[in-house]
Motif scaffolding. Structure first.
Motif, short mmCIF file in Angstrom:
data_model
loop_
_atom_site.label_atom_id
_atom_site.label_comp_id
_atom_site.label_asym_id
_atom_site.label_seq_id
_atom_site.Cartn_x
_atom_site.Cartn_y
_atom_site.Cartn_z
N LEU A 1 0.87 -1.17 0.00
CA LEU A 1 0.00 0.00 0.00
C LEU A 1 0.91 1.22 0.00
O LEU A 1 1.32 1.72 1.05
N ILE A 2 1.30 1.64 -1.20
CA ILE A 2 2.20 2.78 -1.40
C ILE A 2 1.57 3.65 -2.48
O ILE A 2 1.29 3.16 -3.57
N PHE A 3 1.35 4.91 -2.17
CA PHE A 3 0.65 5.78 -3.11
C PHE A 3 1.61 6.49 -4.07
O PHE A 3 2.72 6.85 -3.71
N ASN A 4 1.12 6.69 -5.29
CA ASN A 4 1.77 7.54 -6.31
C ASN A 4 3.15 7.04 -6.76
O ASN A 4 3.96 7.83 -7.23
N LYS A 5 3.41 5.74 -6.61
CA LYS A 5 4.66 5.16 -7.11
C LYS A 5 4.30 3.99 -8.00
O LYS A 5 3.36 3.25 -7.73
N ILE A 6 5.07 3.80 -9.07
CA ILE A 6 4.83 2.67 -9.97
C ILE A 6 5.09 1.37 -9.20
O ILE A 6 6.13 1.20 -8.56
N LEU B 1 -11.07 -0.30 -7.08
CA LEU B 1 -11.03 0.50 -5.86
C LEU B 1 -10.89 -0.43 -4.66
O LEU B 1 -11.65 -1.40 -4.54
N ILE B 2 -9.95 -0.13 -3.79
CA ILE B 2 -9.85 -0.82 -2.50
C ILE B 2 -10.26 0.20 -1.46
O ILE B 2 -9.62 1.26 -1.32
N GLY B 3 -11.34 -0.08 -0.75
CA GLY B 3 -11.83 0.86 0.26
C GLY B 3 -10.96 0.88 1.50
O GLY B 3 -10.39 -0.14 1.89
N ILE B 4 -10.85 2.05 2.11
CA ILE B 4 -10.09 2.19 3.36
C ILE B 4 -11.10 2.48 4.47
O ILE B 4 -11.69 3.56 4.51
N LYS B 5 -11.33 1.49 5.34
CA LYS B 5 -12.31 1.63 6.42
C LYS B 5 -11.79 2.54 7.52
O LYS B 5 -12.51 3.36 8.05
N GLU B 6 -10.52 2.30 7.88
CA GLU B 6 -9.88 3.19 8.85
C GLU B 6 -8.38 3.21 8.60
O GLU B 6 -7.83 2.26 8.06
N ILE B 7 -7.75 4.32 8.96
CA ILE B 7 -6.30 4.43 8.74
C ILE B 7 -5.70 5.39 9.75
O ILE B 7 -6.29 6.42 10.08
N ASP B 8 -4.53 4.98 10.31
CA ASP B 8 -3.71 5.88 11.11
C ASP B 8 -2.27 5.64 10.71
O ASP B 8 -2.02 4.97 9.70
N GLU B 9 -1.31 6.15 11.48
CA GLU B 9 0.08 6.04 11.04
C GLU B 9 0.64 4.63 11.15
O GLU B 9 1.68 4.33 10.58
N ASN B 10 -0.05 3.74 11.87
CA ASN B 10 0.47 2.38 12.09
C ASN B 10 -0.26 1.29 11.33
O ASN B 10 0.28 0.22 11.09
N LYS B 11 -1.50 1.55 10.95
CA LYS B 11 -2.27 0.49 10.29
C LYS B 11 -3.37 1.07 9.43
O LYS B 11 -3.77 2.23 9.59
N ALA B 12 -3.85 0.23 8.51
CA ALA B 12 -5.01 0.58 7.70
C ALA B 12 -5.90 -0.66 7.61
O ALA B 12 -5.39 -1.78 7.49
N VAL B 13 -7.20 -0.47 7.70
CA VAL B 13 -8.14 -1.57 7.50
C VAL B 13 -8.77 -1.37 6.12
O VAL B 13 -9.37 -0.32 5.86
N SER C 1 -7.09 3.61 -5.16
CA SER C 1 -7.55 3.31 -6.51
C SER C 1 -6.38 2.77 -7.32
O SER C 1 -5.33 3.40 -7.37
N ILE C 2 -6.59 1.61 -7.93
CA ILE C 2 -5.54 1.00 -8.75
C ILE C 2 -5.69 1.52 -10.17
O ILE C 2 -6.73 1.32 -10.80
N PHE C 3 -4.66 2.21 -10.64
CA PHE C 3 -4.63 2.72 -12.01
C PHE C 3 -3.63 1.89 -12.80
O PHE C 3 -2.55 1.57 -12.31
N ASP C 4 -3.97 1.55 -14.03
CA ASP C 4 -3.03 0.91 -14.94
C ASP C 4 -3.07 1.71 -16.24
O ASP C 4 -4.13 1.86 -16.84
N ASN C 5 -1.91 2.23 -16.64
CA ASN C 5 -1.81 3.08 -17.82
C ASN C 5 -2.83 4.23 -17.74
O ASN C 5 -3.54 4.52 -18.69
N GLY D 1 2.68 2.50 -15.95
CA GLY D 1 2.43 1.25 -15.23
C GLY D 1 1.30 1.36 -14.22
O GLY D 1 0.50 2.28 -14.23
N ARG D 2 1.31 0.36 -13.32
CA ARG D 2 0.28 0.29 -12.28
C ARG D 2 0.71 1.11 -11.07
O ARG D 2 1.85 1.03 -10.63
N LYS D 3 -0.24 1.89 -10.53
CA LYS D 3 0.04 2.62 -9.30
C LYS D 3 -1.24 2.83 -8.51
O LYS D 3 -2.34 2.73 -9.05
N LEU D 4 -1.06 3.07 -7.22
CA LEU D 4 -2.18 3.36 -6.33
C LEU D 4 -2.31 4.86 -6.17
O LEU D 4 -1.31 5.55 -5.95
N VAL D 5 -3.53 5.35 -6.28
CA VAL D 5 -3.81 6.77 -6.10
C VAL D 5 -4.87 6.90 -5.00
O VAL D 5 -5.86 6.17 -5.01
N LEU D 6 -4.65 7.80 -4.06
CA LEU D 6 -5.63 8.02 -2.99
C LEU D 6 -6.76 8.88 -3.54
O LEU D 6 -6.53 9.97 -4.06
#
Length: 199
Positions: free
Chosen positions: A126-131, A173-185, A163-167, A148-153
């Protein structure tokens, strides 16, 4: 009857190649929506021409926030070069109700976080804005002038999505139920467990 309020994300399986889609229930109608980017990372829903009657639909609740709708379609089987058969088939599609993401973080902060999740023995970064593609795939993409493929918030109605983008095309879309600095559901997976923790 269980609660049908809200906006529901269509859960894509490995066999789905359509764009991300949402539904809402209004009286006896199932209304279908696609997405468009409003501004920044803010999404908005655009109603499609397709709607169905709930009273004529077969459905079941998987849990309070997940509904499975059954629709009839056709399965084509090629038996040989000259012979094929067509069968009426019932297809099941799951939809999950979206709820605003529980977080105290701003979107700019979320985009800097890095997590790893595991779903069905597959490790998901789960890394945003990187190929996300391997070096070999990146080289091939460069030659083919593809991004290539990348994740965009992205955000719809207070719910964050990876959101998974390809080209440059939004595929999933992978939903984020909750997120803090240590974990994401994360939610929106086609099989159990329907939600996973990324750390």
């Amino acid at each position: 009857m269980k609660n049908l309020n809200g906006t529901w994300l269509k859960i894509k399986t490995g066999n789905d190649y359509c764009r991300p889609e949402f539904i809402e229930f209004n009286d006896d109608q199932i209304i279908h929506f696609e997405l468009e980017l409003k501004s920044g990372n803010e999404l908005s829903k655009v109603r499609t021409e397709w709607s169905e009657k709930l009273s004529e639909s077969k459905y079941e609740f998987v849990n309070d926030n997940r509904i499975r709708i059954f629709r009839m379609g056709k399965t084509y089987t090629v038996l040989s070069e000259t012979e094929s058969k067509t069968e009426d088939t019932e297809f099941a599609t799951d939809y999950e109700r979206i709820v605003p993401t529980k977080t105290e973080l701003e979107s700019e902060k979320i985009e800097t976080l890095e997590f790893k999740a595991q779903w069905n023995k597959e490790k998901i970064p789960l890394i945003f804005n990187k190929i996300l593609d391997s070096k070999v795939i990146q080289e091939m993409n460069k030659r083919m002038k593809r991004n290539g493929r990348k994740l965009v918030l992205e955000n719809l109605q207070g719910t964050y999505f990876a959101s998974i983008f390809d080209n440059d095309i939004r595929e999933k879309l992978i939903g984020i139920k909750e997120i803090d600095e240590n974990k994401a559901v994360l939610f929106g997976f086609p099989e159990r467990p329907y939600e996973i923790k990324a750390e």
